[in-house]
Structures are given as C-alpha cells and as structure tokens.
Scaffold this motif. Structure first.
Motif, mmCIF file in Angstrom:
data_model
loop_
_atom_site.group_PDB
_atom_site.id
_atom_site.type_symbol
_atom_site.label_atom_id
_atom_site.label_comp_id
_atom_site.label_asym_id
_atom_site.label_seq_id
_atom_site.Cartn_x
_atom_site.Cartn_y
_atom_site.Cartn_z
ATOM 1 N N HIS A 114 40.233 34.296 42.241
ATOM 2 C CA HIS A 114 40.618 34.934 40.970
ATOM 3 C C HIS A 114 41.346 36.274 41.177
ATOM 4 O O HIS A 114 42.351 36.558 40.520
ATOM 5 C CB HIS A 114 39.334 35.147 40.150
ATOM 6 C CG HIS A 114 39.534 35.828 38.845
ATOM 7 N ND1 HIS A 114 39.796 35.137 37.678
ATOM 8 C CD2 HIS A 114 39.535 37.136 38.511
ATOM 9 C CE1 HIS A 114 39.932 36.003 36.690
ATOM 10 N NE2 HIS A 114 39.780 37.228 37.163
ATOM 11 N N HIS A 118 45.253 37.420 40.318
ATOM 12 C CA HIS A 118 45.722 38.561 39.504
ATOM 13 C C HIS A 118 46.925 39.207 40.204
ATOM 14 O O HIS A 118 47.922 39.541 39.578
ATOM 15 C CB HIS A 118 44.610 39.607 39.362
ATOM 16 C CG HIS A 118 43.747 39.439 38.139
ATOM 17 N ND1 HIS A 118 44.262 39.448 36.863
ATOM 18 C CD2 HIS A 118 42.413 39.272 37.993
ATOM 19 C CE1 HIS A 118 43.262 39.298 35.986
ATOM 20 N NE2 HIS A 118 42.139 39.178 36.649
ATOM 21 N N SER A 141 40.137 45.433 37.226
ATOM 22 C CA SER A 141 39.664 44.498 36.194
ATOM 23 C C SER A 141 38.278 44.923 35.721
ATOM 24 O O SER A 141 37.815 46.024 36.017
ATOM 25 C CB SER A 141 39.631 43.087 36.775
ATOM 26 O OG SER A 141 38.591 42.995 37.702
ATOM 27 N N ASP A 308 42.643 37.971 31.938
ATOM 28 C CA ASP A 308 42.410 36.659 32.545
ATOM 29 C C ASP A 308 43.243 35.551 31.889
ATOM 30 O O ASP A 308 43.276 35.433 30.666
ATOM 31 C CB ASP A 308 40.915 36.322 32.480
ATOM 32 C CG ASP A 308 40.129 37.188 33.446
ATOM 33 O OD1 ASP A 308 40.754 37.859 34.289
ATOM 34 O OD2 ASP A 308 38.895 37.180 33.357
HETATM 35 ZN ZN ZN Z 1 40.234 38.935 35.967
#
Ligand code: ZN
Ligand code: KG4
Length: 339
Positions: A114, A118, A141, A308
C-alpha cells in the motif's frame, strides 16, 4: 513498435475505503471509491465494521469499475490487490476477492504494498509530471510518515520515519481534541484557510537524523487547550480557524524541515509528496514555494490519487506485471509488511 495493451483490475481495501480501478497500462480507465460513513459517529475507524462494509461494497464496486471502464472481465490480464499494511479484516476481504477472481479467470495475481503504491501513484499517466529517478518522496498518511529514496518503481529505501504518531494521525487526533469529527485532517485544512497561522505557536520535536515525532505536539495542544478552556469555555469555538491554521503550520513545518535536510544530504532535487496528507493545501503550496526557492523539481499527485484509491494499486501492479512479479493462491495479506 506497438505497445501491448495490458488491462489490470486493482483492489484497495486496507482501511475504510473500498476501491476498485481498471488500468490500461499506466492509464486509469476507472477508479471507483466507496467510502464508509459508519465510522463517523465513533470518532475513528472501527475494524470490524470496516471489514463488514468491505464485504457489502466489493461486488458492486468491482461491477461499477468494469462498467465505467467499458471492459469485460474476460479482457483482464491480471488482478492486483493490497497485501498490506492495514487492518487485517479489511485486507482479507480484498485479497480473498482478488484471489478468487484471478483463479476463476486463470490470470496472474499481483500483491502490492500500500505505501509503495502511494509513492508510485506519481506514474499514473494523467498526473501533471512524472518524477525522474532517483527521487525523494515525503510519504504522509494516516498510519505512516516517512522520507523514501526511490530508485525505481520496485526499489526504494526509507531514510527517516516517525517514531510515534503519523502526520495524518496528528491531524486527526488534534482535530478530535478540538471536537471535530473523524477524519479531522481535511476539516483542519478547511478551517485553516480562514485562520492566522502565526496566532499560536507550538513546539517542534527533537528527533534524531531524518526521523519525525508528532505525539508531543498532540500533548502540547491538549494541555494548551485545557488551560485556555478553564479561562474561557468557548475558547476552541472562538478560535477554531486560528487554532487549525497554527496546528497545520506546525505539522507542515516539521515535515518540510526534514525533507530539506534529506535533499541536502542526498543531493537529490527531485522531490515528491504522496499519501493522504499530501492532499493538504498548505503542504502542497509550501512544496511548490520551496521548489522555486531551492531549485527542486517538485511533484504533487493529482488530488484523487492522494488519499486511498485503487488506481495507485493498479499502477504499481502494472510495473510488477512487466517484471513478471506474481504471487500464487497461498498468499495471505499482512497487517504489517516489511518495506
Ligand atoms: Zn494510504
Ligand atoms: O493515505 P490515506 O488516505 O490513508 C492511509 O493510508 O492512512 O491517509 C488518510 C489521512 C487521514 O489521517 C486524513 O486526515 C489525512 O490523510 N488527510 C489530510 C487531508 N486529507 C486527508 N490531512 C490534512 N489535510 C488534508 N487536506
């Protein structure tokens, strides 16, 4: 030479957004995000409610993403999904769906980190500009805050990270102290636009090297407000804009101080930001201002690729597809993952 058209369906379900995207190579054909409102009344994400909502959302979101892209599932070349980090129950929903779909269609399965996604969201075709390697990426984040040196889409190294709270967490927790609903980051940004960022000053943390710390800021805001509210019970309401502007300035200044240092140390002037907090208007403005001052080339992802989304899982999935980096059906998602 004609470039082969590769269609990837990507699933992101690491926290409280169920998102599915379809990419044709590096181009996003659809990027559908179903946000979960059930958490609002609890002041934060409730993991069990998040996984249940992902279960309800996943099929309609996949269906909408395919329809919006004008693609039939038989045309897909691979399925990419978020392997971690994130909430385990949420990750399992996305991973299980991805595994079954890949198995049913007989196509490769790609596991995506993840956080790396990003960072690699910068390579989605409709961004304004694409960074040159190596570049530095301030990745900020709700769960992570770090400065990453990026050598290629799949080779990167952490130069510094938070030793306690993440920047987004600091925004959200301080917003909660001020009585704002979850997630507070975007609201602090909104109220800050009308406030004076020099009205209140909060201390900067002392950390080693390129690391960050935000828990001290949260505590100092808490004690400051306690003291002021004793004198004036309406202190927060009467000063909300100035408080938000001052807190936002402090967080952004802490982030940028280390980024400047990292650029000096590495002599890298290709500078990017990524992650949910890169949607913050002051951070976006300050990065551009610093870029002019320090002769940096700066890269800010399109707004919809900051928080996200599955498009970012799809673009890193595409690079891994080109490398033939596939996983088998024994893969399980992980709440924590080695970067
Ligand atoms: Zn994220
Ligand atoms: O990357 P992200 O969507 O999810 C995680 O992977 O954590 O980041 C979410 C974080 C939340 O803490 C949210 O408050 C923060 O990003 N955020 C913002 C803004 N938009 C989102 N923080 C400050 N200003 C914003 N405009």
């Amino acid at each position: 030479m004609t470039i082969k058209r590769t269609y990837i369906l990507a699933i992101e379900s690491s926290c409280d957004d169920t998102s599915v995207a379809i990419l044709e190579n590096d181009k996003v054909l659809s990027n559908i995000i179903a946000t979960q409102d059930v958490h609002k009344e609890y002041g934060g994400v409730v993991p069990e409610l998040a996984s249940r909502a992902h279960q309800q959302n996943i099929i309609p979101v996949v269906d909408t993403a395919l329809k919006r892209a004008g693609i039939k599932k038989e045309q897909l070349d691979a399925i990419a999904f978020t392997e971690g980090p994130g909430l385990l129950g949420s990750l399992i929903v996305g991973a299980s769906f991805a595994k079954s779909l890949a198995l049913g269609l007989g196509i490769p399965l790609i596991a995506v980190d993840h956080l790396k996604a990003h960072i690699i969201s910068h390579f989605i075709q409709d961004n304004e500009a694409i960074p040159n390697f190596p570049f530095l990426c301030l990745t900020v984040s709700g769960g992570h805050t770090m400065i990453v040196k990026v050598d290629s889409p799949t080779k990167m190294e952490i130069l510094g990270k938070t030793i306690d709270d993440a920047a987004g967490e600091a925004f959200d927790k301080i917003a909660k102290i001020m009585g704002l609903p979850y997630p507070g980051g975007p609201l602090v940004d909104k109220y800050a636009q009308l406030g004076d960022s020099d009205k209140f000053s909060f201390p900067h943390p002392k950390t080693t090297e390129l690391n960050f710390s935000f828990s001290g800021l949260k505590t100092s805001v808490l004690y400051f407000l306690k003291k002021e509210v004793e004198k004036d019970p309406n202190f927060v309401q009467n000063n909300l804009n100035d408080l938000c502007a001052s807190v936002q300035k402090t967080i952004v200044d802490i982030l940028l101080k280390n980024l400047i240092l990292a650029s000096k140390k590495t002599n890298i002037k290709e500078i990017a930001i990524a992650g949910g907090v890169s949607a913050n208007s002051r951070l976006r403005m300050e990065i551009q201002r610093l870029g002019n001052e320090k002769d940096w080339n700066t890269y800010i992802p399109k707004f919809e690729y900051c928080t996200d989304n599955a498009a970012m899982i799809g673009i890193l999935g595409y690079f891994k597809y080109l490398e033939g980096s596939f996983v088998n059906q024994r893969i399980t998602p992980k709440a924590r993952i080695e970067f």
